[in-house]
Each structure stands twice: as structure tokens, then as C-alpha cells.
Design a protein around this motif. Sequence first.
Motif, short mmCIF file in Angstrom:
data_model
loop_
_atom_site.label_atom_id
_atom_site.label_comp_id
_atom_site.label_asym_id
_atom_site.label_seq_id
_atom_site.Cartn_x
_atom_site.Cartn_y
_atom_site.Cartn_z
N TYR A 220 0.83 -1.20 0.00
CA TYR A 220 0.00 0.00 0.00
C TYR A 220 0.87 1.26 0.00
CZ TYR A 220 -0.08 0.67 5.22
OH TYR A 220 0.23 0.90 6.55
N SER A 221 2.10 1.15 0.47
CA SER A 221 3.02 2.29 0.37
C SER A 221 3.35 2.58 -1.09
CB SER A 221 4.30 2.02 1.15
OG SER A 221 4.03 1.87 2.54
N HIS A 222 3.50 1.53 -1.91
CA HIS A 222 3.71 1.76 -3.35
C HIS A 222 2.44 2.26 -4.02
CE1 HIS A 222 7.80 0.27 -3.56
NE2 HIS A 222 7.46 -0.77 -2.82
N MET A 223 1.29 1.87 -3.51
CA MET A 223 0.03 2.37 -4.07
C MET A 223 -0.14 3.87 -3.82
SD MET A 223 -2.54 -0.82 -3.13
CE MET A 223 -4.00 -0.11 -3.91
N MET A 224 0.36 4.35 -2.67
CA MET A 224 0.22 5.78 -2.39
C MET A 224 1.53 6.54 -2.62
SD MET A 224 0.06 5.99 1.79
CE MET A 224 1.50 5.66 2.83
N ALA A 225 2.52 5.89 -3.22
CA ALA A 225 3.82 6.53 -3.46
C ALA A 225 3.69 7.72 -4.38
CB ALA A 225 4.79 5.51 -4.05
N TYR A 226 4.45 8.75 -4.06
CA TYR A 226 4.47 9.97 -4.86
C TYR A 226 3.06 10.52 -5.07
CZ TYR A 226 9.06 7.95 -5.75
OH TYR A 226 10.30 7.39 -5.59
N GLY A 227 2.24 10.41 -4.02
CA GLY A 227 0.88 10.92 -4.10
C GLY A 227 -0.06 10.08 -4.93
N ARG A 235 -0.26 -3.69 -11.77
CA ARG A 235 -1.68 -3.50 -12.06
C ARG A 235 -2.60 -4.14 -11.03
NH1 ARG A 235 -4.03 -7.80 -16.52
NH2 ARG A 235 -3.25 -9.69 -15.49
N GLY A 236 -2.03 -4.86 -10.07
CA GLY A 236 -2.83 -5.51 -9.05
C GLY A 236 -2.07 -5.63 -7.75
N ALA A 237 -2.80 -5.82 -6.64
CA ALA A 237 -2.18 -5.88 -5.31
C ALA A 237 -2.93 -6.89 -4.45
CB ALA A 237 -2.20 -4.50 -4.65
N ASP A 306 8.59 11.37 4.17
CA ASP A 306 9.76 11.98 3.53
C ASP A 306 9.39 13.10 2.56
OD1 ASP A 306 8.85 10.71 1.18
OD2 ASP A 306 10.21 9.02 1.39
N GLY A 307 8.08 13.34 2.37
CA GLY A 307 7.65 14.41 1.49
C GLY A 307 7.72 14.09 0.01
N ASP A 308 8.15 12.90 -0.33
CA ASP A 308 8.30 12.54 -1.75
C ASP A 308 7.68 11.16 -1.98
OD1 ASP A 308 9.08 12.74 -4.41
OD2 ASP A 308 11.10 11.99 -4.04
N PHE A 309 8.44 10.11 -1.73
CA PHE A 309 7.88 8.76 -1.87
C PHE A 309 6.71 8.56 -0.91
CE2 PHE A 309 7.59 4.32 -0.57
CZ PHE A 309 7.45 3.68 -1.81
N THR A 310 6.90 8.91 0.37
CA THR A 310 5.85 8.77 1.38
C THR A 310 5.45 10.16 1.85
OG1 THR A 310 6.75 6.64 2.09
CG2 THR A 310 5.23 7.74 3.59
N ARG A 311 4.26 10.61 1.45
CA ARG A 311 3.85 11.99 1.73
C ARG A 311 2.88 12.11 2.89
NH1 ARG A 311 3.25 14.17 -4.57
NH2 ARG A 311 5.40 13.60 -5.16
N THR A 312 2.21 11.00 3.21
CA THR A 312 1.26 11.02 4.32
C THR A 312 0.99 9.60 4.75
OG1 THR A 312 -0.89 11.89 5.06
CG2 THR A 312 -0.81 10.90 2.86
N ALA A 320 -8.48 10.89 0.76
CA ALA A 320 -8.13 11.95 -0.18
C ALA A 320 -7.99 11.43 -1.61
CB ALA A 320 -6.82 12.62 0.25
N GLY A 321 -8.08 10.11 -1.77
CA GLY A 321 -7.92 9.52 -3.10
C GLY A 321 -6.50 9.54 -3.60
N GLY A 322 -5.54 9.74 -2.70
CA GLY A 322 -4.13 9.83 -3.09
C GLY A 322 -3.46 8.48 -3.15
N TYR A 323 -4.01 7.59 -3.94
CA TYR A 323 -3.42 6.26 -4.06
C TYR A 323 -3.71 5.72 -5.46
CZ TYR A 323 -8.16 4.38 -3.48
OH TYR A 323 -9.50 4.09 -3.64
N LEU A 324 -2.91 4.76 -5.89
CA LEU A 324 -3.05 4.15 -7.21
C LEU A 324 -4.19 3.13 -7.17
CD1 LEU A 324 -1.89 3.87 -10.06
CD2 LEU A 324 -0.31 2.14 -9.16
N LYS A 325 -5.18 3.36 -7.99
CA LYS A 325 -6.40 2.55 -7.95
C LYS A 325 -6.27 1.33 -8.85
CE LYS A 325 -8.99 6.67 -6.74
NZ LYS A 325 -7.75 7.43 -6.47
N VAL A 326 -5.76 0.25 -8.26
CA VAL A 326 -5.59 -1.02 -8.96
C VAL A 326 -6.41 -2.09 -8.27
CG1 VAL A 326 -3.28 -0.42 -9.79
CG2 VAL A 326 -3.53 -1.63 -7.61
#
Length: 549
Positions: A220-227, A235-237, A306-312, A320-326
Motif C-alpha cells: 500500500y506504500s507503493h500504491m500511495m507513493a508519490y501521491g 496493475r494488481g495488489a 519523507d515528502g516525496d515517496f511517502t507523503r502522508t 483523499a484519493g491519493g493512491y493508485l487505484k488497482v
Amino acid sequence: MRIQTASLALLGVVLTPVGGNAQSVSVTVANGTLVGVEDSATGIQRFLGIPYAQPPIGDLRLRQAKPLATSFGTWPADAFGSSCYGSRAQPNASEDCLTLNIWRLTGKQAQENGSLPVLVWLYGGGLTAGYTSNPLFEGTNMVRISTEIQKPVILVSVNYRLGPLGFLNGKQMANLGLLNIGMLDQRLALHWIHENIAAFGGDPSKVTLFGESAGAVSIYSHMMAYGGRDDGLFRGAIMESGGAFPLELPNATSFQQTFDSLLTNTSCSTTLAQDATAAQQLDCIRALPINVFRASVGSKTGQSIDGDFTRTSIQFALPAGGYLKVATIVGTNTDEGTNSAPKGINTTKQLFDPLAQGYFRPQRLPNATVSKLLELYPTDPRQGCPYNTGTTKLTSGALDKQACSIFGDLVMVAPARQFASTLAADGVPVYRYRFNQLPPGGSPARGISTGVEEAYVFSNFVRSSSPGSASPSAWDQALAYEMTSAWVSFAHDLDPNPGGNSALPHWPVYGEEANSIVFNGYGSWIEKDTYRDEGIQYIIENVLPHGAL
């Protein structure tokens, strides 16, 4: 029938006899030729210990992993690489550990099937332990079953840095942009897979990540990476028992103390000037012998903002919808709390303080929140965890079952329900499961706890010499085959229903109905993911976001 070398030319595959049931097989990738092993008895090829980055040693210690810059020529890919150092003992551990492993069909089968979907495994262990050479994660059975159900896949497992070598924090690391190194190891491995998996017959556009505990957290960190940026890496998780822990800033007191210990407890305390820069301090730390580094560093490490890879934190990225929808599978086990709760609890007063401090929480929960949780979770042992064990007292405390029930929901179950319901509301195909099978030789006191589903997912039952170790029953083996088939089917079709002769009921999407499958060796079924609804909803709204950034 012996595979003809000429028929594999288009895949760049060359086979050489090595004796017995095995023969060597080579595949050419961007940085050289990998020589793996094919087992003619199973028809599965293994390419093990493949370097996906420059060794993170010497001046590359505590730096983001760098892609391989030169050819490695011909690389023997017939044995697992070293484990990464963790916070506890790991087999064959080394700093030079950034390797991955690949299992696939024979070259001829891969050629006949075209570009195959790819499953990428990320192990758990709290970001402080874990290694791909664990026999539990051997990929032969998973790939074999994928062929038997006619949904062939390629399996990849990834080593990544752990503990202080992978997740060191402190203001110095933040100032130099060196946070969350272990997560970025995984990210580089995903880029390597994207660039090279076609040489093995894999389709880089059909990658599914799967992992357990910290491996699920990584996903899920990669799903929300970089916002929530889509880099086209998966394509799946599939997330097995992934807790949603509140993240802190890298200069939090305990993080800073861990970094500072490398200065105050080593020769760096005398060789560095008082006004040494962060870069000079890191240079001194990089020069420390690894045994000195490991003996001197503090204990608090982990993922941070870190403000980049992990922003929140995930608690805020989701709404906030800030994740990759797979497409996603998200699941938990029936008795998650037996791994995380305190034991020997006989009164609610004894439970109050451990509950207030929580589990990997940066801030103490308010007293009113703790009191409400204790009110929502009954002391009746018949309703506690391990569940379905009646009034039997399994551990020393009269209220241990209440403690395990609360902690299990705090750490694993409530985050999974929040994840599933949010994705479903956003229109993402999401499938929910609850694993409900006591493993062979399992202890009733531990119940169906975190991680026990891994043996079933991989169809690997690894016997140990420890007391209680037992062989799997026919029901265990049948359930394992069905779960492996479901995971493979999801990677192949983004739908976990194997079809054909599967004994599983149809697994529906989560949707507004909150559908969930329950995996059990004596017959699986569909349930509504609404159990302990009041307590879990309170946790989602009042506990999970508390202290998160």
C-alpha cells in the motif's frame, strides 16, 4: 520430451545438461547472462540470487540503491543470495543482499503461452526481518499449480534492506534525502522487473504485488507513493494482514536517538568535529565496520514521512484519493490479535495503559478513547480472541481474550476493512477474505494468527523440529491448492475465481454489500464483513487517524 534448443532461440534461452533431474538454463537480460536451473521433474526453472542493484556497501551504505551500471557477464543464478541484515539474526546475512529470484515454466511452455502475468512477493517481518530464501516462499509449487489450472504465471521474490540499514531516520538522513531506503530498494526491483521480465516470457504490464504484514504495508506504500502516481509498475495488489500504522516525521525523538547512537557510541564521537555536516557524519558512519554499526545503532527504525515517496499516512491518503487505484485483494486472519496483544491481563485497569500506548503508535491514545474501546469490547471470553474457543482459558490472564480482540482489530482488521470499503466506494475492484484454518500443529492459544496463511498461499508446508510441528492433513492440502489457485487467478485475470473444478464458492467483489470469503479447509463460505461492526467502526474513525501525519 527434451526441449529443443532451437525452439527456444526466440527467448534467448540455452539449456546445458548438469546431471540428474536438473539442467542449466540461461537467459540474457540487460546486464548479462543469467544461468539458472531447470528441474525436469517439475518443468519449473529457477533463477536465484539475481542482482538488481549495485551492492550497497562501502560508500553506497545508507544510500538509495543504484541501478547496475555495468555488465556482470555470466552470472550463476542457481542459489539464493544473502539475506539482508535485520534487527535479529538472519541466515547468511550480508550488506550485499539486493537480489531477486524468478520461477517460471520451461522456456517452451513460456513461448507457447506468450507473455505471462507476473506475481511479485514482498516478505513481512516488521521492516526489520525477513528473507526470500525462507523455504516457505519457495515458488515451485505456486508456478506448478498455475500451469495445472491453465493460468500460468511467473513468480518473483525480492530482498530489500531492513532495520537501520534500510529505514534509518533522523534529521541528517532527512536533510540528505536518504529516508525509506528499503522501500526504494523495492521500487528499484520493480523497475528491474519492468525492464527485464520479458526476457523470461513475462509481461511487464501484468505485474501483481503480493505480500504479508510488512510486505502488505510495503504494497500500500507503493500504491500511495508519490501521491498515488502511476509509474506503470503493477496493475494488481494482494495484501495479507497489512496493518495501517501512523507514520511520523524522521526527526521524531526516538528516530533521532537511533541515528545519534551511531555517532556517540562509535569512533565517530572522537574523529568528527563538533560542527561536522550531515554529509561528514554519514561518511564516518559508512566507514564503520558492519559489526560495529549493528552493535552501536539504536532500536527505533521504520518508514517515515519523507515528502516525496511517502507523503502522508495511509489513513489520510485513502479518503483523499491519493493512491493508485488497482484491483486489490485485502485480507486478515481470524485471530490477528494473538500476535500483538499483551498477555496476563486480569483487569481492565491492567489493560488500560498498554491500550493507550497502542502498537507502534507515535502518540498515546486519549483516556476517553481507551475507555470507549474497553466499553465496546466485552470481557466475556466467549466473544474474545482466539475466537470460537468458548470459555476456555488459553493463556494466563482472565481478560487476555478481550485484549487480543481489541488489539487484533486495532492493528489489522480495522485497517483492512477501511481499505476495502474505501476502494469499493471509489469503484476499484476489491476482494476481501478472512483466513480461518488452524494450521497443522497450531496452538489454540495462538489461534489463526498473523502469517499462518502463507503456507497455504504458496502451497508449502515446511516441517520444523519444534514441538507441535505436524504434517498437513488432506484438508490443509486441499485448501492450500485452492488458495494458491485463487492468488494465481487474480494475477492472471484480476479475478480470484479459478473456475473449472474449484471447490471454492464464487468470490464476489466487496462492493456495497461488504462481501468476504472465509477460507476453511472443511468448506469455505461467503460472509458479510460486518462482524464487531461498532468497535471496528469506532477504531476507523477515532483510533487509526490519531497521531498520524
